[in-house]
Design a protein around this motif. Structure first.
Motif, PDB file in Angstrom:
ATOM      1  N   LYS A  93      10.299  -3.799   5.572  1.00 33.71           N
ATOM      2  CA  LYS A  93      10.373  -3.121   6.862  1.00 33.71           C
ATOM      3  C   LYS A  93       9.020  -2.506   7.218  1.00 33.71           C
ATOM      4  O   LYS A  93       8.613  -2.499   8.392  1.00 33.71           O
ATOM      5  CB  LYS A  93      11.441  -2.024   6.830  1.00 33.71           C
ATOM      6  CG  LYS A  93      12.874  -2.540   6.692  1.00 33.71           C
ATOM      7  CD  LYS A  93      13.261  -3.428   7.847  1.00 33.71           C
ATOM      8  CE  LYS A  93      14.760  -3.744   7.878  1.00 33.71           C
ATOM      9  NZ  LYS A  93      15.234  -4.445   6.680  1.00 33.71           N
ATOM     10  N   GLN A  94       8.296  -2.004   6.223  1.00 34.82           N
ATOM     11  CA  GLN A  94       6.951  -1.495   6.481  1.00 34.82           C
ATOM     12  C   GLN A  94       6.005  -2.628   6.886  1.00 34.82           C
ATOM     13  O   GLN A  94       5.143  -2.443   7.754  1.00 34.82           O
ATOM     14  CB  GLN A  94       6.413  -0.779   5.236  1.00 34.82           C
ATOM     15  CG  GLN A  94       7.060   0.572   4.956  1.00 34.82           C
ATOM     16  CD  GLN A  94       6.467   1.246   3.742  1.00 34.82           C
ATOM     17  OE1 GLN A  94       6.142   0.606   2.739  1.00 34.82           O
ATOM     18  NE2 GLN A  94       6.293   2.558   3.825  1.00 34.82           N
ATOM     19  N   LYS A  95       6.171  -3.797   6.260  1.00 38.10           N
ATOM     20  CA  LYS A  95       5.324  -4.937   6.608  1.00 38.10           C
ATOM     21  C   LYS A  95       5.569  -5.395   8.046  1.00 38.10           C
ATOM     22  O   LYS A  95       4.654  -5.872   8.712  1.00 38.10           O
ATOM     23  CB  LYS A  95       5.560  -6.091   5.636  1.00 38.10           C
ATOM     24  CG  LYS A  95       5.116  -5.798   4.211  1.00 38.10           C
ATOM     25  CD  LYS A  95       3.645  -5.435   4.175  1.00 38.10           C
ATOM     26  CE  LYS A  95       3.216  -4.994   2.789  1.00 38.10           C
ATOM     27  NZ  LYS A  95       1.801  -4.537   2.767  1.00 38.10           N
ATOM     28  N   ILE A  96       6.798  -5.246   8.504  1.00 42.08           N
ATOM     29  CA  ILE A  96       7.086  -5.615   9.892  1.00 42.08           C
ATOM     30  C   ILE A  96       6.318  -4.699  10.847  1.00 42.08           C
ATOM     31  O   ILE A  96       5.745  -5.156  11.845  1.00 42.08           O
ATOM     32  CB  ILE A  96       8.600  -5.531  10.169  1.00 42.08           C
ATOM     33  CG1 ILE A  96       9.334  -6.634   9.391  1.00 42.08           C
ATOM     34  CG2 ILE A  96       8.891  -5.660  11.654  1.00 42.08           C
ATOM     35  CD1 ILE A  96      10.830  -6.622   9.576  1.00 42.08           C
ATOM     36  N   LEU A  97       6.274  -3.420  10.536  1.00 42.21           N
ATOM     37  CA  LEU A  97       5.490  -2.503  11.362  1.00 42.21           C
ATOM     38  C   LEU A  97       4.002  -2.841  11.295  1.00 42.21           C
ATOM     39  O   LEU A  97       3.292  -2.768  12.306  1.00 42.21           O
ATOM     40  CB  LEU A  97       5.732  -1.059  10.924  1.00 42.21           C
ATOM     41  CG  LEU A  97       7.037  -0.414  11.393  1.00 42.21           C
ATOM     42  CD1 LEU A  97       7.130   1.020  10.889  1.00 42.21           C
ATOM     43  CD2 LEU A  97       7.151  -0.440  12.907  1.00 42.21           C
ATOM     44  N   ASP A  98       3.523  -3.204  10.114  1.00 47.72           N
ATOM     45  CA  ASP A  98       2.127  -3.645   9.999  1.00 47.72           C
ATOM     46  C   ASP A  98       1.870  -4.879  10.864  1.00 47.72           C
ATOM     47  O   ASP A  98       0.801  -5.021  11.467  1.00 47.72           O
ATOM     48  CB  ASP A  98       1.785  -3.958   8.543  1.00 47.72           C
ATOM     49  CG  ASP A  98       1.704  -2.710   7.682  1.00 47.72           C
ATOM     50  OD1 ASP A  98       1.567  -1.607   8.261  1.00 47.72           O
ATOM     51  OD2 ASP A  98       1.796  -2.831   6.447  1.00 47.72           O
ATOM     52  N   TYR A  99       2.859  -5.761  10.915  1.00 50.11           N
ATOM     53  CA  TYR A  99       2.756  -6.967  11.736  1.00 50.11           C
ATOM     54  C   TYR A  99       2.593  -6.605  13.207  1.00 50.11           C
ATOM     55  O   TYR A  99       1.728  -7.143  13.906  1.00 50.11           O
ATOM     56  CB  TYR A  99       4.005  -7.818  11.510  1.00 50.11           C
ATOM     57  CG  TYR A  99       4.304  -8.831  12.591  1.00 50.11           C
ATOM     58  CD1 TYR A  99       3.652 -10.056  12.631  1.00 50.11           C
ATOM     59  CD2 TYR A  99       5.266  -8.555  13.565  1.00 50.11           C
ATOM     60  CE1 TYR A  99       3.936 -10.979  13.620  1.00 50.11           C
ATOM     61  CE2 TYR A  99       5.562  -9.468  14.553  1.00 50.11           C
ATOM     62  CZ  TYR A  99       4.894 -10.674  14.584  1.00 50.11           C
ATOM     63  OH  TYR A  99       5.182 -11.594  15.560  1.00 50.11           O
ATOM     64  N   TYR A 100       3.409  -5.673  13.685  1.00 49.93           N
ATOM     65  CA  TYR A 100       3.300  -5.267  15.086  1.00 49.93           C
ATOM     66  C   TYR A 100       2.001  -4.525  15.365  1.00 49.93           C
ATOM     67  O   TYR A 100       1.486  -4.565  16.495  1.00 49.93           O
ATOM     68  CB  TYR A 100       4.491  -4.393  15.475  1.00 49.93           C
ATOM     69  CG  TYR A 100       5.777  -5.162  15.648  1.00 49.93           C
ATOM     70  CD1 TYR A 100       5.848  -6.232  16.541  1.00 49.93           C
ATOM     71  CD2 TYR A 100       6.918  -4.834  14.930  1.00 49.93           C
ATOM     72  CE1 TYR A 100       7.021  -6.946  16.705  1.00 49.93           C
ATOM     73  CE2 TYR A 100       8.098  -5.547  15.095  1.00 49.93           C
ATOM     74  CZ  TYR A 100       8.141  -6.602  15.975  1.00 49.93           C
ATOM     75  OH  TYR A 100       9.299  -7.324  16.139  1.00 49.93           O
TER      76      TYR A 100
END
Length: 480
Positions: A463-470
């Motif tokens: 879930k943190q990686k998804i925020l990094d993606y955005y």
């Protein structure tokens, strides 16, 4: 930019890295690099970029003159016109015509210039589409990569618990042999060992399926062995992080390639309106041509004799004569003028300016302008929709991170309490206070909670990686 740099770097290393042993252990960056070279969607995206490059070249060369050459050779039968003398002949002849024409556009309502501008923007938009696809696939690979690690760790937990159950079974058999506990205590443990075997098989299947999903995603042959590098999950920060939605949204607007592509297509659609309006203006072009011809009816020394004759009742004098042309048949004995000699002597050229003024063309131009304006509006709405979706996704991702953090905290607390319960039950079992069924029951609960903790950790990391993606950050997973 860092992600693109890494992809370029690993793409250069591709022939070296991927030509090694088939069972090479890959980290996340190597998986992404392999996908960049072999993923079918990325290959299609690259073809779209090449097509946009060709469109740009075509728009560039439209500024230059067009040149065309033509050659025609045929036979004529019966009465026809000799193209070299424009006299009627009544015979079978052969004729040739050669021409070279040039046409240089001067003004076309700025359509050529605007088309070139539009093609450049479309090319950049196609490149942004590929960047977005790379980021999307990188995120999918990261998710699949983490699912492999989770499945492998879960398999390890089950195997470790099965080993403990086997040791417990061996100790129980010793106690039964010594008469310390009744023999029926072993039946529950034997059933547990059978369940452990089934759980190990299911866990191994989960690992195999996760690897298969990764191979499909990066377009690697399913029969090729693959192993991913493990990570130190404790190296990741599991502390709660506060995110400001507006700050994340502005950061994402500046970093998301699909937003940049959408805005570029807005500009392209705006130029499309200008191109459509350019058809309302006159078209000015310069032209030039060079022509020559040949005819088998053209004879050497063909000419006419001239004589002065007096009209009836008049006396022939040198003043005010009447000129009469009399064919001199004796001159027509030289044969057909040679081919290339005719081509050289019959050469003509033309040069001029052509102006075409549109008056009425069935309302096509007006309707094309309306269509272009609609396309511009559609592009604008598409950008707005992407921004709304992006903001919604970011808000959902922030909530997902917070929920994953809460789930992890709850699972960790439950794990601590369950471990204490297992230790207490183990001591009571050794004292004969509880039976094997109660012991295996709390051990199964511990195994389930340990799996829940692992899932919660990996879910929180992803879930943190998804925020990094955005936020446009490089999706990285530390390996060791």
């Amino acid at each position: 930019m860092r992600s693109l740099f890494l992809l370029s770097f690993f793409s250069l290393l591709g022939p070296i890295v991927f030509s090694q042993e088939a069972d090479l252990v890959w980290d996340l960056e190597q998986c992404v690099a392999y996908a960049a070279e072999n993923n079918l969607q990325l290959q299609q995206s690259e073809l779209n970029i090449q097509q946009a490059q060709y469109n740009k070249k075509q728009a560039f060369w439209a500024q230059f003159p067009t040149a065309n050459a033509s050659f025609r050779h045929g036979a004529n039968f019966g009465r026809s016109i000799d193209l070299t003398s424009y006299n009627f002949v009544n015979q079978s002849t052969q004729s040739s015509s050669l021409s070279l024409s040039l046409n240089q556009p001067i003004f076309q309502g700025l359509q050529i210039r605007n088309t070139l501008k539009q093609s450049r923007i479309d090319l950049e938009a196609s490149q942004q589409d590929k960047n977005q696809l790379i980021n999307d696939i990188s995120l999918q690979i990261a998710q699949t990569y983490l699912s492999i690690l989770l499945a492998e760790e879960n398999l390890g937990v089950i195997q470790a618990q099965s080993k403990n159950n086997k040791n417990q079974y061996d100790q129980t058999m010793i106690l039964i042999k010594n008469g310390a506990i009744p023999e029926n205590n072993r039946f529950d443990l034997e059933a547990q060992l059978a369940r452990d075997e089934e759980s190990i098989i299911n866990a191994q299947n989960s690992v195999d399926v996760a690897y298969m999903n990764l191979k499909v995603l990066i377009n690697l042959s399913l029969d090729q062995p693959l192993k991913v590098k493990t990570i130190d999950i404790n190296a990741f920060s599991l502390e709660p992080v506060d995110y400001e939605l507006d700050d994340l949204f502005q950061e994402a607007l500046a970093s998301q390639a699909n937003i940049r592509a959408a805005k570029l297509r807005e500009k392209s659609a705006d130029i499309g309106v200008q191109i459509a309006k350019g058809a309302l203006y006159p078209v000015v072009s310069a032209y030039a041509g060079l022509n020559t011809n040949f005819s088998s009816a053209a004879l050497q020394n063909q000419g006419f004799d001239t004589s002065f004759i007096a009209l009836p009742g008049e006396v022939l004098t040198t003043s005010d004569p009447v000129l009469v042309y009399v064919p001199n048949i004796s001159f027509n004995q030289g044969g057909v003028i040679p081919y290339f000699e005719q081509l050289a002597s019959n050469t003509s050229a033309n040069l001029g300016i052509n102006i075409s003024i549109p008056i009425f063309n069935g309302m096509r131009t007006r309707l094309n302008i309306k269509r272009a304006e609609l396309s511009k509006r559609i592009a604008s709405l598409n950008t707005e929709q992407l921004e709304v979706t992006l903001k919604s996704n970011i808000e959902r991702s922030v909530n997902d991170v917070k929920a994953a953090q809460k789930r992890l905290n709850a699972a960790q607390k439950s794990l601590i309490a369950t471990r204490l319960s297992v230790k207490n039950t183990q001591r009571r079992f050794e004292l004969g206070v509880v039976n094997a069924f109660e012991l295996t029951s709390v051990q199964n609960t511990l195994q389930s909670i340990e799996s829940n903790v692992l899932q919660a950790k990996y879910d929180y990391i992803f879930k943190q990686k998804i925020l990094d993606y955005y936020r446009g950050k490089t999706i990285e997973i530390n390996s060791f």
